[in-house]
Write a protein that holds these residues in place. Structure first.
Motif, PDB file in Angstrom:
ATOM      1  N   ALA A 184       0.832  -1.210   0.000  1.00 48.70           N
ATOM      2  CA  ALA A 184       0.000   0.000   0.000  1.00 48.70           C
ATOM      3  C   ALA A 184       0.858   1.247   0.000  1.00 48.70           C
ATOM      4  O   ALA A 184       0.559   2.232  -0.688  1.00 48.70           O
ATOM      5  N   ALA A 185       1.955   1.228   0.759  1.00 48.33           N
ATOM      6  CA  ALA A 185       2.852   2.387   0.814  1.00 48.33           C
ATOM      7  C   ALA A 185       3.508   2.627  -0.540  1.00 48.33           C
ATOM      8  O   ALA A 185       3.635   3.774  -0.993  1.00 48.33           O
ATOM      9  N   ILE A 186       3.895   1.543  -1.214  1.00 52.94           N
ATOM     10  CA  ILE A 186       4.517   1.672  -2.540  1.00 52.94           C
ATOM     11  C   ILE A 186       3.510   2.229  -3.538  1.00 52.94           C
ATOM     12  O   ILE A 186       3.825   3.107  -4.354  1.00 52.94           O
ATOM     13  N   ASP A 187       2.271   1.707  -3.489  1.00 53.24           N
ATOM     14  CA  ASP A 187       1.223   2.189  -4.390  1.00 53.24           C
ATOM     15  C   ASP A 187       0.940   3.662  -4.153  1.00 53.24           C
ATOM     16  O   ASP A 187       0.738   4.432  -5.101  1.00 53.24           O
ATOM     17  N   LEU A 188       0.915   4.091  -2.874  1.00 53.20           N
ATOM     18  CA  LEU A 188       0.652   5.489  -2.548  1.00 53.20           C
ATOM     19  C   LEU A 188       1.736   6.383  -3.129  1.00 53.20           C
ATOM     20  O   LEU A 188       1.444   7.410  -3.746  1.00 53.20           O
ATOM     21  N   LYS A 189       2.996   5.998  -2.960  1.00 54.29           N
ATOM     22  CA  LYS A 189       4.092   6.810  -3.468  1.00 54.29           C
ATOM     23  C   LYS A 189       4.054   6.880  -4.993  1.00 54.29           C
ATOM     24  O   LYS A 189       4.363   7.922  -5.585  1.00 54.29           O
ATOM     25  N   TYR A 190       3.667   5.777  -5.640  1.00 54.85           N
ATOM     26  CA  TYR A 190       3.570   5.768  -7.096  1.00 54.85           C
ATOM     27  C   TYR A 190       2.475   6.717  -7.564  1.00 54.85           C
ATOM     28  O   TYR A 190       2.669   7.494  -8.510  1.00 54.85           O
ATOM     29  N   LEU A 191       1.318   6.679  -6.896  1.00 55.69           N
ATOM     30  CA  LEU A 191       0.223   7.575  -7.250  1.00 55.69           C
ATOM     31  C   LEU A 191       0.594   9.034  -7.006  1.00 55.69           C
ATOM     32  O   LEU A 191       0.260   9.917  -7.800  1.00 55.69           O
ATOM     33  N   LEU A 192       1.273   9.283  -5.893  1.00 55.80           N
ATOM     34  CA  LEU A 192       1.707  10.641  -5.591  1.00 55.80           C
ATOM     35  C   LEU A 192       2.672  11.152  -6.656  1.00 55.80           C
ATOM     36  O   LEU A 192       2.603  12.316  -7.059  1.00 55.80           O
ATOM     37  N   TYR A 193       3.552  10.280  -7.106  1.00 55.45           N
ATOM     38  CA  TYR A 193       4.518  10.680  -8.138  1.00 55.45           C
ATOM     39  C   TYR A 193       3.792  11.045  -9.435  1.00 55.45           C
ATOM     40  O   TYR A 193       4.110  12.054 -10.079  1.00 55.45           O
ATOM     41  N   ILE A 194       2.828  10.232  -9.822  1.00 54.35           N
ATOM     42  CA  ILE A 194       2.069  10.506 -11.044  1.00 54.35           C
ATOM     43  C   ILE A 194       1.305  11.829 -10.920  1.00 54.35           C
ATOM     44  O   ILE A 194       1.334  12.668 -11.831  1.00 54.35           O
ATOM     45  N   CYS A 195       0.633  12.016  -9.775  1.00 56.98           N
ATOM     46  CA  CYS A 195      -0.117  13.271  -9.562  1.00 56.98           C
ATOM     47  C   CYS A 195       0.818  14.468  -9.571  1.00 56.98           C
ATOM     48  O   CYS A 195       0.506  15.515 -10.154  1.00 56.98           O
ATOM     49  N   ASP A 196       1.957  14.332  -8.914  1.00 62.56           N
ATOM     50  CA  ASP A 196       2.929  15.421  -8.882  1.00 62.56           C
ATOM     51  C   ASP A 196       3.404  15.771 -10.287  1.00 62.56           C
ATOM     52  O   ASP A 196       3.461  16.943 -10.669  1.00 62.56           O
ATOM     53  N   MET A 197       3.747  14.756 -11.085  1.00 61.35           N
ATOM     54  CA  MET A 197       4.298  14.999 -12.415  1.00 61.35           C
ATOM     55  C   MET A 197       3.262  15.627 -13.353  1.00 61.35           C
ATOM     56  O   MET A 197       3.563  16.576 -14.086  1.00 61.35           O
ATOM     57  N   ILE A 198       2.047  15.116 -13.316  1.00 60.61           N
ATOM     58  CA  ILE A 198       0.985  15.691 -14.150  1.00 60.61           C
ATOM     59  C   ILE A 198       0.688  17.114 -13.699  1.00 60.61           C
ATOM     60  O   ILE A 198       0.536  18.025 -14.516  1.00 60.61           O
ATOM     61  N   GLY A 199       0.605  17.310 -12.382  1.00 57.23           N
ATOM     62  CA  GLY A 199       0.346  18.644 -11.854  1.00 57.23           C
ATOM     63  C   GLY A 199       1.412  19.632 -12.246  1.00 57.23           C
ATOM     64  O   GLY A 199       1.129  20.793 -12.571  1.00 57.23           O
ATOM     65  N   VAL A 200       2.670  19.209 -12.205  1.00 53.90           N
ATOM     66  CA  VAL A 200       3.781  20.072 -12.613  1.00 53.90           C
ATOM     67  C   VAL A 200       3.612  20.509 -14.065  1.00 53.90           C
ATOM     68  O   VAL A 200       3.769  21.691 -14.398  1.00 53.90           O
ATOM     69  N   GLY A 201       3.281  19.555 -14.932  1.00 52.90           N
ATOM     70  CA  GLY A 201       3.101  19.901 -16.340  1.00 52.90           C
ATOM     71  C   GLY A 201       1.945  20.858 -16.562  1.00 52.90           C
ATOM     72  O   GLY A 201       2.073  21.850 -17.298  1.00 52.90           O
ATOM     73  N   VAL A 202       0.820  20.584 -15.908  1.00 47.00           N
ATOM     74  CA  VAL A 202      -0.362  21.434 -16.071  1.00 47.00           C
ATOM     75  C   VAL A 202      -0.108  22.835 -15.528  1.00 47.00           C
ATOM     76  O   VAL A 202      -0.436  23.848 -16.172  1.00 47.00           O
ATOM     77  N   PHE A 203       0.474  22.930 -14.334  1.00 53.61           N
ATOM     78  CA  PHE A 203       0.740  24.242 -13.750  1.00 53.61           C
ATOM     79  C   PHE A 203       1.770  25.020 -14.568  1.00 53.61           C
ATOM     80  O   PHE A 203       1.677  26.241 -14.685  1.00 53.61           O
ATOM     81  N   ALA A 204       2.754  24.322 -15.127  1.00 58.58           N
ATOM     82  CA  ALA A 204       3.740  24.999 -15.971  1.00 58.58           C
ATOM     83  C   ALA A 204       3.074  25.596 -17.204  1.00 58.58           C
ATOM     84  O   ALA A 204       3.427  26.696 -17.653  1.00 58.58           O
ATOM     85  N   ILE A 205       2.090  24.889 -17.750  1.00 56.29           N
ATOM     86  CA  ILE A 205       1.348  25.409 -18.899  1.00 56.29           C
ATOM     87  C   ILE A 205       0.602  26.681 -18.512  1.00 56.29           C
ATOM     88  O   ILE A 205       0.591  27.664 -19.263  1.00 56.29           O
ATOM     89  N   THR A 206      -0.025  26.684 -17.327  1.00 59.87           N
ATOM     90  CA  THR A 206      -0.743  27.890 -16.909  1.00 59.87           C
ATOM     91  C   THR A 206       0.224  29.055 -16.712  1.00 59.87           C
ATOM     92  O   THR A 206      -0.111  30.206 -17.002  1.00 59.87           O
ATOM     93  N   GLY A 207       1.424  28.749 -16.220  1.00 57.25           N
ATOM     94  CA  GLY A 207       2.439  29.798 -16.099  1.00 57.25           C
ATOM     95  C   GLY A 207       2.831  30.352 -17.455  1.00 57.25           C
ATOM     96  O   GLY A 207       2.974  31.566 -17.636  1.00 57.25           O
ATOM     97  N   GLY A 208       2.989  29.448 -18.435  1.00 55.28           N
ATOM     98  CA  GLY A 208       3.316  29.890 -19.785  1.00 55.28           C
ATOM     99  C   GLY A 208       2.208  30.706 -20.411  1.00 55.28           C
ATOM    100  O   GLY A 208       2.456  31.700 -21.111  1.00 55.28           O
ATOM    101  N   LEU A 209       0.959  30.326 -20.157  1.00 57.33           N
ATOM    102  CA  LEU A 209      -0.170  31.090 -20.696  1.00 57.33           C
ATOM    103  C   LEU A 209      -0.261  32.473 -20.064  1.00 57.33           C
ATOM    104  O   LEU A 209      -0.645  33.443 -20.718  1.00 57.33           O
TER     105      LEU A 209
END
Length: 216
Positions: free
Chosen positions: A7-32
């Motif tokens: 469960a701990a490994i799955d949580l960290k994996y999900l957090l990593y995915i959310c973090d990476m997608i969020g970084v990309g989306v927020f960077a786009i808003t910064g660029g806009l």
């Protein structure tokens, strides 16, 4: 023990995915935002980076975690590319006046649950889980707006920080007090995005203080 470790490994994996997608989306808003301000490509990259990593950096420093983009430079790479790409693609979004708001809402929802999740992983109490969700979701956008000489979105009657708080609260409460922990992150992100989305669609806002002159 094996189940807890899995469960701990799955949580960290999900957090990593959310973090990476969020970084990309927020960077786009910064660029806009940089596109709206007519900045050069360096400005696009800077606004993209600070929007993407500002909240998460604050979160890690407060929780005593290794700063995520130093531990994994891929975050910085994604933020730089996504923000810089808007220098060439910003015109595609220029006619879509609410694109920035909707992308920002998606990034906010992802970062709200990611911030809350890292606090949960550190066995923080519920109050800290909520605070980390809001800080992670709102911190980068506030820095972006200040650098762009805009009043931060969270101070403009917008239902923004409250949406992040609701998402983090949903996630935290499900983890702490129910047996639905496996769905907690999805539920928290959905709640945050739906609340923010309703505010955008119906132009909902919080009441603001009015001076005597404004009341006349």
């Amino acid at each position: 023990m094996t189940l807890n470790l899995t469960a701990a490994i799955d949580l960290k994996y999900l957090l990593y995915i959310c973090d990476m997608i969020g970084v990309g989306v927020f960077a786009i808003t910064g660029g806009l935002m940089a596109a709206r301000k007519g900045m050069d490509i360096f400005g696009f990259m800077v606004l993209g980076i600070v929007t993407a990593i500002g909240g998460g950096t604050t979160r890690d420093l407060i929780l005593g975690l290794p700063v995520f983009w130093i531990e994994d430079p891929n975050y910085l790479l994604v933020a730089t590319i996504a923000g810089g790409a808007m220098f060439f693609l910003g015109h595609v979004f220029s006619s879509l006046t609410r694109t920035l708001l909707w992308l920002d809402a998606a990034g906010m929802a992802l970062f709200a649950v990611a911030g809350a999740g890292w606090a949960i992983a550190k066995d923080a109490p519920l109050s800290i889980v909520l605070f980390m969700g809001v800080v992670t979701a709102c911190g980068g956008g506030m820095i972006r707006d200040v650098l762009a000489r805009e009043v931060p979105l969270v101070f403009q009657r917008e239902i923004y920080a409250i949406a992040a708080l609701a998402g983090a609260a949903t996630y935290g409460l499900l983890v702490f007090y129910t047996n639905f922990g496996a769905w907690a992150m999805t539920a928290g992100g959905a709640v945050a995005f739906i609340i923010r989305g309703l505010a955008i669609h119906f132009d909902l806002s919080l009441p603001v203080y009015q001076t005597k002159d404004m009341r006349k």
